[in-house]
Design a protein around this motif. Sequence first.
Motif, PDB file in Angstrom:
ATOM      1  N   CYS A 257       0.830  -1.210   0.000  1.00 12.89           N
ATOM      2  CA  CYS A 257       0.000   0.000   0.000  1.00 12.89           C
ATOM      3  C   CYS A 257       0.864   1.260   0.000  1.00 12.89           C
ATOM      4  CB  CYS A 257      -0.950  -0.008   1.192  1.00 12.89           C
ATOM      5  SG  CYS A 257      -2.262  -1.246   1.073  1.00 12.89           S
ATOM      6  N   CYS A 258       1.952   1.242   0.755  1.00 13.38           N
ATOM      7  CA  CYS A 258       2.866   2.398   0.755  1.00 13.38           C
ATOM      8  C   CYS A 258       3.416   2.643  -0.648  1.00 13.38           C
ATOM      9  CB  CYS A 258       4.019   2.165   1.728  1.00 13.38           C
ATOM     10  SG  CYS A 258       3.562   2.250   3.471  1.00 13.38           S
ATOM     11  N   ILE A 259       3.801   1.572  -1.339  1.00  9.75           N
ATOM     12  CA  ILE A 259       4.331   1.709  -2.702  1.00  9.75           C
ATOM     13  C   ILE A 259       3.232   2.162  -3.663  1.00  9.75           C
ATOM     14  CG2 ILE A 259       5.266   0.422  -4.669  1.00  9.75           C
ATOM     15  CD1 ILE A 259       6.744  -1.339  -2.660  1.00  9.75           C
ATOM     16  N   TYR A 260       2.076   1.516  -3.570  1.00  8.69           N
ATOM     17  CA  TYR A 260       1.008   1.802  -4.526  1.00  8.69           C
ATOM     18  C   TYR A 260       0.445   3.215  -4.365  1.00  8.69           C
ATOM     19  CZ  TYR A 260       0.883  -3.210  -5.681  1.00  8.69           C
ATOM     20  OH  TYR A 260       1.189  -4.481  -6.098  1.00  8.69           O
ATOM     21  N   MET A 261       0.577   3.800  -3.166  1.00  9.53           N
ATOM     22  CA  MET A 261       0.139   5.182  -2.945  1.00  9.53           C
ATOM     23  C   MET A 261       1.146   6.196  -3.484  1.00  9.53           C
ATOM     24  SD  MET A 261      -1.348   5.174   0.955  1.00  9.53           S
ATOM     25  CE  MET A 261      -1.582   6.964   0.990  1.00  9.53           C
ATOM     26  N   ASN A 262       2.387   5.764  -3.640  1.00  2.87           N
ATOM     27  CA  ASN A 262       3.442   6.658  -4.108  1.00  2.87           C
ATOM     28  C   ASN A 262       3.050   7.281  -5.447  1.00  2.87           C
ATOM     29  OD1 ASN A 262       5.953   7.018  -5.902  1.00  2.87           O
ATOM     30  ND2 ASN A 262       6.830   6.944  -3.849  1.00  2.87           N
ATOM     31  N   THR A 276      -2.048  11.644   6.480  1.00  4.39           N
ATOM     32  CA  THR A 276      -1.507  12.800   7.201  1.00  4.39           C
ATOM     33  C   THR A 276      -0.691  13.662   6.239  1.00  4.39           C
ATOM     34  OG1 THR A 276       0.501  11.617   7.834  1.00  4.39           O
ATOM     35  CG2 THR A 276      -1.367  11.486   9.341  1.00  4.39           C
ATOM     36  N   GLY A 277      -0.331  14.864   6.698  1.00  4.24           N
ATOM     37  CA  GLY A 277       0.381  15.797   5.840  1.00  4.24           C
ATOM     38  C   GLY A 277       1.766  16.123   6.359  1.00  4.24           C
ATOM     39  N   SER A 278       2.425  17.014   5.662  1.00  2.00           N
ATOM     40  CA  SER A 278       3.763  17.481   6.014  1.00  2.00           C
ATOM     41  C   SER A 278       3.683  18.877   6.609  1.00  2.00           C
ATOM     42  CB  SER A 278       4.654  17.489   4.770  1.00  2.00           C
ATOM     43  OG  SER A 278       5.820  18.253   4.980  1.00  2.00           O
ATOM     44  N   LYS A 284       1.687  16.870   0.399  1.00  2.00           N
ATOM     45  CA  LYS A 284       1.886  15.519   0.905  1.00  2.00           C
ATOM     46  C   LYS A 284       0.596  14.887   1.445  1.00  2.00           C
ATOM     47  CE  LYS A 284       5.305  13.585   1.534  1.00  2.00           C
ATOM     48  NZ  LYS A 284       6.319  13.805   2.576  1.00  2.00           N
ATOM     49  N   LYS A 285       0.445  13.590   1.119  1.00  3.04           N
ATOM     50  CA  LYS A 285      -0.571  12.727   1.742  1.00  3.04           C
ATOM     51  C   LYS A 285       0.162  11.464   2.163  1.00  3.04           C
ATOM     52  CE  LYS A 285      -4.703  12.239   0.100  1.00  3.04           C
ATOM     53  NZ  LYS A 285      -5.859  11.976  -0.790  1.00  3.04           N
ATOM     54  N   ASN A 286       0.587  11.438   3.408  1.00  5.39           N
ATOM     55  CA  ASN A 286       1.472  10.380   3.877  1.00  5.39           C
ATOM     56  C   ASN A 286       0.715   9.122   4.311  1.00  5.39           C
ATOM     57  OD1 ASN A 286       3.768  11.999   3.518  1.00  5.39           O
ATOM     58  ND2 ASN A 286       3.511  12.937   5.539  1.00  5.39           N
ATOM     59  N   PRO A 287       1.286   7.955   4.040  1.00  8.87           N
ATOM     60  CA  PRO A 287       0.647   6.680   4.420  1.00  8.87           C
ATOM     61  C   PRO A 287       1.017   6.269   5.840  1.00  8.87           C
ATOM     62  CG  PRO A 287       2.603   6.213   3.142  1.00  8.87           C
ATOM     63  CD  PRO A 287       2.521   7.717   3.252  1.00  8.87           C
ATOM     64  N   ASP A 288       0.849   7.173   6.798  1.00  8.39           N
ATOM     65  CA  ASP A 288       1.318   6.912   8.155  1.00  8.39           C
ATOM     66  C   ASP A 288       0.706   5.658   8.770  1.00  8.39           C
ATOM     67  OD1 ASP A 288       2.647   9.262   7.774  1.00  8.39           O
ATOM     68  OD2 ASP A 288       2.023  10.191   9.658  1.00  8.39           O
ATOM     69  N   VAL A 289      -0.571   5.416   8.504  1.00  5.57           N
ATOM     70  CA  VAL A 289      -1.223   4.241   9.085  1.00  5.57           C
ATOM     71  C   VAL A 289      -0.527   2.967   8.600  1.00  5.57           C
ATOM     72  CG1 VAL A 289      -3.339   2.859   9.129  1.00  5.57           C
ATOM     73  CG2 VAL A 289      -3.464   5.328   9.433  1.00  5.57           C
ATOM     74  N   PHE A 290      -0.258   2.901   7.310  1.00  4.84           N
ATOM     75  CA  PHE A 290       0.396   1.711   6.767  1.00  4.84           C
ATOM     76  C   PHE A 290       1.841   1.594   7.249  1.00  4.84           C
ATOM     77  CE2 PHE A 290      -2.890   2.361   3.394  1.00  4.84           C
ATOM     78  CZ  PHE A 290      -3.595   1.201   3.658  1.00  4.84           C
ATOM     79  N   GLU A 291       2.516   2.715   7.387  1.00  8.28           N
ATOM     80  CA  GLU A 291       3.894   2.680   7.882  1.00  8.28           C
ATOM     81  C   GLU A 291       3.939   2.167   9.319  1.00  8.28           C
ATOM     82  OE1 GLU A 291       5.857   6.205   5.131  1.00  8.28           O
ATOM     83  OE2 GLU A 291       5.060   6.702   7.103  1.00  8.28           O
TER      84      GLU A 291
END
Length: 432
Positions: A257-262, A276-278, A284-291
């Motif tokens: 999911c982190c890769i596919y959101m990139n 989340t943002g920067s 930025k739309k960060n994949p914090d939940v997946f990370e």
Amino acid sequence: MKLWQKENTSVSKLIESFTVGRDKEFDQLLAQYDVQGSIAHVTMLGEVGLMTQDEAATAVLALKAIAEEIHQGTFSIQPDVEDVHSQVELLLTERIGDIGKKIHSGRSRNDQVAVDIKLYLRQEILNVKDAVQELFNLLITQSEKYKDHLLPGYTHLQIAMPSSFGLWFGAYAESLVDDLELAAAAYAVANKNPLGSGAGYGSSFPLNRTRTTELLQFGSLNHNSVYAQMTRGKTEKITAFAFSSIAATLSKLAMDCCIYMNQNFGFISFPNELTTGSSIMPHKKNPDVFELIRAKCNRIQSIPNELTLLLNNLPSGYHRDLQLTKEILFPAIEELKACLQLMGVMLEQVQVKENLLADEKYKYLFSVEAVNELVNKGIPFRQAYQEVGNQIEKGVFQFDFSKGLAHTHEGSIGNLGNDAIRKAFNQVVKKF
């Protein structure tokens, strides 16, 4: 209060603090199971004559009152009380007098905590099974929903062959089938009764261990009293292996999911409220939940190794080292349940990009399709492979995929096998 303390003896506060450690914190989680085990033990004591029927009935009634306090959240282990076993016995003695002092007959804290942990782990395995089942159902639903949405497949992180979101979601659903097989095995191990093994060598009292097994609804006994004590730590380790397998599936899915959101991939996206943002980069739309799922699940995968290092050089019998299994495993169980829940929250609202493979950069995904088309015309596979390979090297490769892909075998883009996967999952569920 300490169950083992004699008159005119005391223990250094420093020693007491070090030996108790975080045990009370995790004993609170075991409280309901400690009372449950005590009710079964007392019932049996009344039946074999080690307590009168009236004494046993009085003690059981008082234990049920404590169980209700635990359920209501009003039960706690007092600062001067060593553990949950001591707290329960102290409350009983305060409320029903000397009858409370009789409930420990034929029992040691060793088999008490062993049965508490077995009951706790048995229930937590069921809780995790339910959470896995929810995620499995969602993955199958999404697989069916997006079965016609094509997706680039990769090997070595290089563009490989056409895949689909249906195939991708379904792959993780089937992964959970195998994970749940391990959880079912862990459940079978946890579902055996160590109560009555005492300090590890049984008792001269005429205990009826079969009866407590029935009362606690265990599947069977840990028959040998020495081995019953040896299961302490081993049960935790086996459970940790099962949970680490589930965690591995979640970690890999989170990484995808982190890769596919990139943005360089752009296969999936999520509503703003799930990202989340920067602080300085407004795009930025960060994949914090997946990370965090990835990180937490990678930590969970370390738990079996940590337990191995704790247990590996211990001989048979009880050792205080075993106390630490609780603080290693119990928090990890809560983390796993949270990761399962959050993965479901995210994937339920995933947004899939359509027509991904129309992009020119994915044209080589269809090189195998081009080879197969030549084979279907009667050209030997190796010759067809060379012909298409030469076209690619010369930069003249052309293949029209708009006519669709004819993948029909079991487990392919056109035949996902989700019904069979669901059937396999349901067969595993029946093992619990």
